[in-house]
Write a protein that holds these residues in place. Structure first.
Motif, PDB file in Angstrom:
ATOM      1  N   GLU A  16       0.867  -1.192   0.000  1.00 23.38           N
ATOM      2  CA  GLU A  16       0.000   0.000   0.000  1.00 23.38           C
ATOM      3  C   GLU A  16       0.896   1.232   0.000  1.00 23.38           C
ATOM      4  O   GLU A  16       1.901   1.276   0.719  1.00 23.38           O
ATOM      5  CB  GLU A  16      -0.859   0.028   1.268  1.00 23.38           C
ATOM      6  N   LYS A  17       0.477   2.242  -0.773  1.00 24.33           N
ATOM      7  CA  LYS A  17       1.240   3.486  -0.884  1.00 24.33           C
ATOM      8  C   LYS A  17       1.530   4.089   0.507  1.00 24.33           C
ATOM      9  O   LYS A  17       2.604   4.613   0.773  1.00 24.33           O
ATOM     10  CB  LYS A  17       0.371   4.450  -1.709  1.00 24.33           C
ATOM     11  N   SER A  18       0.553   3.963   1.389  1.00 24.16           N
ATOM     12  CA  SER A  18       0.701   4.584   2.709  1.00 24.16           C
ATOM     13  C   SER A  18       1.813   3.938   3.535  1.00 24.16           C
ATOM     14  O   SER A  18       2.336   4.543   4.467  1.00 24.16           O
ATOM     15  CB  SER A  18      -0.619   4.505   3.466  1.00 24.16           C
ATOM     16  N   THR A  19       2.190   2.705   3.180  1.00 22.86           N
ATOM     17  CA  THR A  19       3.285   2.048   3.899  1.00 22.86           C
ATOM     18  C   THR A  19       4.582   2.848   3.743  1.00 22.86           C
ATOM     19  O   THR A  19       5.391   2.934   4.664  1.00 22.86           O
ATOM     20  CB  THR A  19       3.477   0.604   3.370  1.00 22.86           C
ATOM     21  N   PHE A  20       4.750   3.466   2.565  1.00 24.48           N
ATOM     22  CA  PHE A  20       5.980   4.239   2.332  1.00 24.48           C
ATOM     23  C   PHE A  20       6.012   5.495   3.208  1.00 24.48           C
ATOM     24  O   PHE A  20       7.065   5.985   3.574  1.00 24.48           O
ATOM     25  CB  PHE A  20       6.115   4.591   0.844  1.00 24.48           C
ATOM     26  N   GLU A  21       4.830   6.008   3.544  1.00 26.90           N
ATOM     27  CA  GLU A  21       4.780   7.146   4.481  1.00 26.90           C
ATOM     28  C   GLU A  21       5.178   6.681   5.879  1.00 26.90           C
ATOM     29  O   GLU A  21       5.888   7.375   6.604  1.00 26.90           O
ATOM     30  CB  GLU A  21       3.367   7.720   4.544  1.00 26.90           C
ATOM     31  N   LEU A  22       4.690   5.491   6.244  1.00 27.00           N
ATOM     32  CA  LEU A  22       5.044   4.951   7.565  1.00 27.00           C
ATOM     33  C   LEU A  22       6.554   4.763   7.681  1.00 27.00           C
ATOM     34  O   LEU A  22       7.143   4.990   8.737  1.00 27.00           O
ATOM     35  CB  LEU A  22       4.361   3.593   7.792  1.00 27.00           C
ATOM     36  N   ILE A  23       7.171   4.344   6.570  1.00 25.89           N
ATOM     37  CA  ILE A  23       8.633   4.131   6.598  1.00 25.89           C
ATOM     38  C   ILE A  23       9.334   5.453   6.895  1.00 25.89           C
ATOM     39  O   ILE A  23      10.239   5.523   7.731  1.00 25.89           O
ATOM     40  CB  ILE A  23       9.130   3.525   5.257  1.00 25.89           C
ATOM     41  N   MET A  95       0.691   2.077  12.482  1.00 24.07           N
ATOM     42  CA  MET A  95      -0.062   1.546  11.338  1.00 24.07           C
ATOM     43  C   MET A  95      -0.677   2.712  10.585  1.00 24.07           C
ATOM     44  O   MET A  95      -0.880   3.782  11.156  1.00 24.07           O
ATOM     45  CB  MET A  95      -1.217   0.651  11.825  1.00 24.07           C
ATOM     46  N   THR A  96      -1.000   2.478   9.320  1.00 24.47           N
ATOM     47  CA  THR A  96      -1.801   3.454   8.581  1.00 24.47           C
ATOM     48  C   THR A  96      -3.203   3.462   9.180  1.00 24.47           C
ATOM     49  O   THR A  96      -3.685   2.417   9.630  1.00 24.47           O
ATOM     50  CB  THR A  96      -1.903   3.023   7.103  1.00 24.47           C
ATOM     51  N   HIS A  97      -3.873   4.616   9.156  1.00 28.36           N
ATOM     52  CA  HIS A  97      -5.255   4.681   9.663  1.00 28.36           C
ATOM     53  C   HIS A  97      -6.189   4.054   8.618  1.00 28.36           C
ATOM     54  O   HIS A  97      -6.940   4.728   7.924  1.00 28.36           O
ATOM     55  CB  HIS A  97      -5.637   6.129   9.959  1.00 28.36           C
ATOM     56  N   SER A  98      -6.091   2.762   8.503  1.00 29.60           N
ATOM     57  CA  SER A  98      -6.827   1.999   7.485  1.00 29.60           C
ATOM     58  C   SER A  98      -7.979   1.261   8.169  1.00 29.60           C
ATOM     59  O   SER A  98      -8.051   1.217   9.400  1.00 29.60           O
ATOM     60  CB  SER A  98      -5.875   0.976   6.867  1.00 29.60           C
ATOM     61  N   PRO A  99      -8.859   0.635   7.390  1.00 32.69           N
ATOM     62  CA  PRO A  99      -9.908  -0.178   8.022  1.00 32.69           C
ATOM     63  C   PRO A  99      -9.321  -1.266   8.928  1.00 32.69           C
ATOM     64  O   PRO A  99      -9.895  -1.594   9.958  1.00 32.69           O
ATOM     65  CB  PRO A  99     -10.637  -0.790   6.819  1.00 32.69           C
ATOM     66  N   THR A 115      -1.921   2.623  25.418  1.00 28.42           N
ATOM     67  CA  THR A 115      -2.877   3.613  24.927  1.00 28.42           C
ATOM     68  C   THR A 115      -2.698   3.788  23.421  1.00 28.42           C
ATOM     69  O   THR A 115      -1.573   3.894  22.939  1.00 28.42           O
ATOM     70  CB  THR A 115      -2.623   4.981  25.595  1.00 28.42           C
ATOM     71  N   VAL A 116      -3.815   3.838  22.704  1.00 27.63           N
ATOM     72  CA  VAL A 116      -3.765   3.969  21.246  1.00 27.63           C
ATOM     73  C   VAL A 116      -4.264   5.361  20.861  1.00 27.63           C
ATOM     74  O   VAL A 116      -5.259   5.829  21.403  1.00 27.63           O
ATOM     75  CB  VAL A 116      -4.684   2.917  20.585  1.00 27.63           C
ATOM     76  N   THR A 117      -3.575   6.016  19.929  1.00 30.50           N
ATOM     77  CA  THR A 117      -4.102   7.266  19.373  1.00 30.50           C
ATOM     78  C   THR A 117      -4.323   7.045  17.883  1.00 30.50           C
ATOM     79  O   THR A 117      -3.388   6.741  17.143  1.00 30.50           O
ATOM     80  CB  THR A 117      -3.135   8.450  19.600  1.00 30.50           C
ATOM     81  N   MET A 118      -5.591   7.180  17.482  1.00 32.23           N
ATOM     82  CA  MET A 118      -5.958   6.894  16.094  1.00 32.23           C
ATOM     83  C   MET A 118      -5.939   8.181  15.275  1.00 32.23           C
ATOM     84  O   MET A 118      -6.201   9.261  15.789  1.00 32.23           O
ATOM     85  CB  MET A 118      -7.379   6.313  16.034  1.00 32.23           C
ATOM     86  N   ASP A 119      -5.644   8.030  13.973  1.00 30.80           N
ATOM     87  CA  ASP A 119      -5.843   9.100  13.003  1.00 30.80           C
ATOM     88  C   ASP A 119      -4.950  10.320  13.247  1.00 30.80           C
ATOM     89  O   ASP A 119      -5.405  11.456  13.168  1.00 30.80           O
ATOM     90  CB  ASP A 119      -7.331   9.505  13.024  1.00 30.80           C
ATOM     91  N   CYS A 120      -3.678  10.068  13.566  1.00 28.56           N
ATOM     92  CA  CYS A 120      -2.753  11.185  13.795  1.00 28.56           C
ATOM     93  C   CYS A 120      -2.275  11.747  12.454  1.00 28.56           C
ATOM     94  O   CYS A 120      -2.210  11.035  11.451  1.00 28.56           O
ATOM     95  CB  CYS A 120      -1.538  10.711  14.593  1.00 28.56           C
ATOM     96  N   VAL A 121      -1.922  13.024  12.466  1.00 34.21           N
ATOM     97  CA  VAL A 121      -1.396  13.643  11.246  1.00 34.21           C
ATOM     98  C   VAL A 121       0.078  14.013  11.406  1.00 34.21           C
ATOM     99  O   VAL A 121       0.747  14.355  10.438  1.00 34.21           O
ATOM    100  CB  VAL A 121      -2.215  14.892  10.841  1.00 34.21           C
ATOM    101  N   GLU A 122       0.558  13.945  12.646  1.00 33.83           N
ATOM    102  CA  GLU A 122       1.979  14.232  12.893  1.00 33.83           C
ATOM    103  C   GLU A 122       2.378  13.530  14.186  1.00 33.83           C
ATOM    104  O   GLU A 122       1.599  13.497  15.137  1.00 33.83           O
ATOM    105  CB  GLU A 122       2.177  15.740  13.044  1.00 33.83           C
ATOM    106  N   SER A 157      -2.105   5.250  14.886  1.00 31.55           N
ATOM    107  CA  SER A 157      -2.430   5.078  13.461  1.00 31.55           C
ATOM    108  C   SER A 157      -2.274   6.432  12.786  1.00 31.55           C
ATOM    109  O   SER A 157      -2.639   7.465  13.345  1.00 31.55           O
ATOM    110  CB  SER A 157      -3.837   4.506  13.263  1.00 31.55           C
ATOM    111  N   LEU A 158      -1.704   6.401  11.585  1.00 32.62           N
ATOM    112  CA  LEU A 158      -1.342   7.632  10.876  1.00 32.62           C
ATOM    113  C   LEU A 158      -2.271   7.854   9.691  1.00 32.62           C
ATOM    114  O   LEU A 158      -2.457   6.950   8.860  1.00 32.62           O
ATOM    115  CB  LEU A 158       0.108   7.519  10.376  1.00 32.62           C
ATOM    116  N   ARG A 159      -2.835   9.048   9.629  1.00 28.54           N
ATOM    117  CA  ARG A 159      -3.714   9.392   8.510  1.00 28.54           C
ATOM    118  C   ARG A 159      -2.924   9.384   7.196  1.00 28.54           C
ATOM    119  O   ARG A 159      -1.785   9.848   7.152  1.00 28.54           O
ATOM    120  CB  ARG A 159      -4.292  10.788   8.755  1.00 28.54           C
ATOM    121  N   LYS A 160      -3.548   8.853   6.147  1.00 21.46           N
ATOM    122  CA  LYS A 160      -2.871   8.807   4.841  1.00 21.46           C
ATOM    123  C   LYS A 160      -2.523  10.212   4.366  1.00 21.46           C
ATOM    124  O   LYS A 160      -3.243  11.161   4.656  1.00 21.46           O
ATOM    125  CB  LYS A 160      -3.789   8.167   3.796  1.00 21.46           C
ATOM    126  N   ASN A 161      -1.464  10.302   3.595  1.00 24.59           N
ATOM    127  CA  ASN A 161      -1.010  11.568   3.011  1.00 24.59           C
ATOM    128  C   ASN A 161      -0.561  12.584   4.049  1.00 24.59           C
ATOM    129  O   ASN A 161      -0.673  13.780   3.842  1.00 24.59           O
ATOM    130  CB  ASN A 161      -2.103  12.185   2.118  1.00 24.59           C
TER     131      ASN A 161
END
Ligand SMILES: Cc1cc2nc3c(=O)[nH]c(=O)nc-3n(C[C@H](O)[C@H](O)[C@H](O)COP(=O)(O)OP(=O)(O)OC[C@H]3O[C@@H](n4cnc5c(N)ncnc54)[C@H](O)[C@@H]3O)c2cc1C
Length: 328
Positions: A16-23, A95-99, A115-122, A157-161
């Motif tokens: 998945e493209k978003s994996t490269f952002e996680l890297i 992880m990517t903020h995926s399903p 503790t989990v924080t979902m949908d982070c942008v930074e 979890s990290l928001r895509k893009n």
């Protein structure tokens, strides 16, 4: 020393493209935490994806392979990831903020007493105590919260893009296999997987988005026409929209850009009759070039646009289509 582990998600055509952002993020954090950047990939036989991951100079790439890991069965993946984390003991798990993340991360956090924080942008490291600072939109995108949480591993979890994609840099990391006890005793059994065609807006090079400024549903055909001209010239162009257009039932929800839609960062984003509400802007502001067409010179969209036309789109679109047909 704190290691950073990412889960690489895989689709039919590869990672998945978003994996490269996680890297990118994992490497940044690992450097600051003076730890290692690690990656794990799960599947029936994820060797190919593992080989692709090796090209990104991570400190280690791990795979877990088992027929039970084919597709996504939450219980199996959850049990497997729990074991992976107990074995590798990272400080951070991303992880990517995926399903997939939405399904398993809350449960994983509970199992690991963290503790989990979902949908982070930074995500940054606080230099004072080397704990994560997790930034995420709150109140419908009207404010940003920066959270520091207890528990290890620190799960995010990290928001895509949100981050640039990592580039392969010539160094090749080792691919290791983890042998774990994979659960076969399932509560849920997957009987059939149905695929539906979805519009993957985040794959477009150019997005032409229409908003409430477009008076009729039929007006969107001009946006389609513009996309078709670009497609003819070999540019991957798609039509998107703001939320009111989805609410009216003029477009499917997979075309919605924004906080509750898709986050995009194409080469060019053309916003037509879209005012630039914060919930829309957060979804497209990372586009490389933004072009706005709007009759209101004071609208928010012009504040983020690289180029703006204070005009009625009805005047502009036919001219733009004609010009592109002639010149491209
Ligand atoms: C929790 C929450 C989540 C949300 N999530 C999203 C989301 O993900 N995505 C999203 O888009 N919105 C979202 N919204 C809605 C958001 O707040 C705005 O209401 C919405 O983005 C406005 O859409 P718009 O710009 O198309 O419409 P409007 O704000 O009505 O803007 C229409 C624009 O068209 C211009 N215009 C009118 N006629 C013309 C013309 N002839 N030519 C050119 N321009 C013209 C006007 O000047 C105006 O600027 C969310 C709201 C909430 C509360």
């Amino acid at each position: 020393m704190g290691d950073v582990l990412i889960l690489a998600e895989v689709k039919e055509s590869g990672l998945e493209k978003s994996t490269f952002e996680l890297i990118t993020l994992a490497k940044q954090l690992a450097k600051e935490l003076e730890g290692k950047a690690l990656s794990i990939v799960l599947g029936r036989d994820p060797t190919e994806a593992g080989q692709e991951l090796r090209r990104f100079a991570l400190d280690s790439v791990y795979k877990v392979q088992d027929p039970a890991l084919e597709g996504f069965v939450p219980e199996v993946w959850l049990n497997t990831l729990e074991q992976v984390i107990k074995e590798l003991r990272p400080q951070v798990f991303l992880m990517t903020h995926s399903p997939v993340a939405r399904d398993i991360l809350p449960r994983l956090g509970l199992r690991l007493n963290s503790t989990v924080t979902m949908d982070c942008v930074e995500v940054k490291v606080d230099p004072s105590d080397k704990r994560l600072l997790r930034k995420k939109p709150i109140y419908g995108g009207n404010a940003m919260a920066v959270l520091k949480c207890k528990g290890t591993p620190e799960i995010v979890s990290l928001r895509k893009n949100s981050y640039p994609m990592a580039q392969a840099d010539g160094q090749v990391s080792e691919l290791k296999e983890l042998t774990l006890k994979i659960t076969k005793d399932l509560v849920t059994q997957v009987l059939e997987t149905k695929k539906r065609d979805i519009v993957e807006l985040d794959k477009a090079e150019v997005i032409i988005s229409g908003g409430r400024g477009l008076a009729e549903k039929e007006e969107f055909s001009q946006l389609e026409q513009l996309a078709a001209v670009l497609e003819k010239k070999g540019i991957k162009a798609m039509v998107g929209c703001s939320r009111p257009i989805v609410d009216k039932g003029w477009m499917s929800s997979d075309r919605q850009v924004g906080l509750t839609g898709t986050m995009v960062a194409p080469n060019v984003y053309i916003a037509i009759g879209i005012s630039g509400a914060i919930q829309h802007l957060v979804g497209m502001v990372r586009s490389k070039k933004i072009i706005a067409i709007n009759t209101d010179a004071g609208c928010n969209m012009f504040k983020v646009a690289d180029y703006g036309l204070t005009e009625d789109y009805k005047e502009i679109l036919p001219l733009l289509i004609k010009k592109l047909e002639e010149t491209l």
